[in-house]
Design a protein around this motif. Sequence first.
Motif, PDB file in Angstrom:
ATOM      1  N   GLY A  90      28.984  53.511  47.411  1.00  0.00           N
ATOM      2  CA  GLY A  90      27.546  53.392  47.206  1.00  0.00           C
ATOM      3  C   GLY A  90      27.192  53.623  45.741  1.00  0.00           C
ATOM      4  O   GLY A  90      28.024  54.071  44.946  1.00  0.00           O
ATOM      5  N   PRO A  91      25.964  53.322  45.367  1.00  0.00           N
ATOM      6  CA  PRO A  91      25.550  53.445  43.967  1.00  0.00           C
ATOM      7  C   PRO A  91      25.666  54.852  43.403  1.00  0.00           C
ATOM      8  O   PRO A  91      25.860  55.028  42.209  1.00  0.00           O
ATOM      9  N   SER A  92      25.576  55.867  44.237  1.00  0.00           N
ATOM     10  CA  SER A  92      25.654  57.237  43.732  1.00  0.00           C
ATOM     11  C   SER A  92      27.069  57.826  43.821  1.00  0.00           C
ATOM     12  O   SER A  92      27.296  58.938  43.352  1.00  0.00           O
ATOM     13  N   ASP A  93      28.013  57.101  44.403  1.00  0.00           N
ATOM     14  CA  ASP A  93      29.388  57.583  44.490  1.00  0.00           C
ATOM     15  C   ASP A  93      30.040  57.547  43.108  1.00  0.00           C
ATOM     16  O   ASP A  93      29.842  56.601  42.349  1.00  0.00           O
TER      17      ASP A  93
END
Length: 126
Positions: A90-93
């Motif tokens: 995901g974008p925050s990983d």
Amino acid sequence: MEFESTYPCRPTAPRQARAWSQQRLRDASLDHPGATVVADDAAVVVSELITNAVQAGCGAAVLSLEVDGARVRIAVSDDVGGQPQVTHSGPSDVRGRGLAIVAALADTWGVERRGTGKEVWVELTY
């Protein structure tokens, strides 16, 4: 031309392997118009594959490069079992994109069992 180098799995290994592979590709005198792009892509692939080996806790990683005409084959062997898989981060990983990047850059790639470990190989063409 074929080249091979071994790296202890330490945090400095990806940077060292990337520099080594860039020099070997220069030594192979890639002079095709697409060679610069392939050399840049190869540096990213080497970094990602060696990083994966280091993060998996290998004892050492063996990097091999083969330049044959318009094809560059990169392989990283290590002594860690398991089957590497592309994950969808995901974008925050902050981790988990390495093989997705490799798959996006590669013309073809795969994993082969090697004793108790494995070899991840990638082919790039220009």
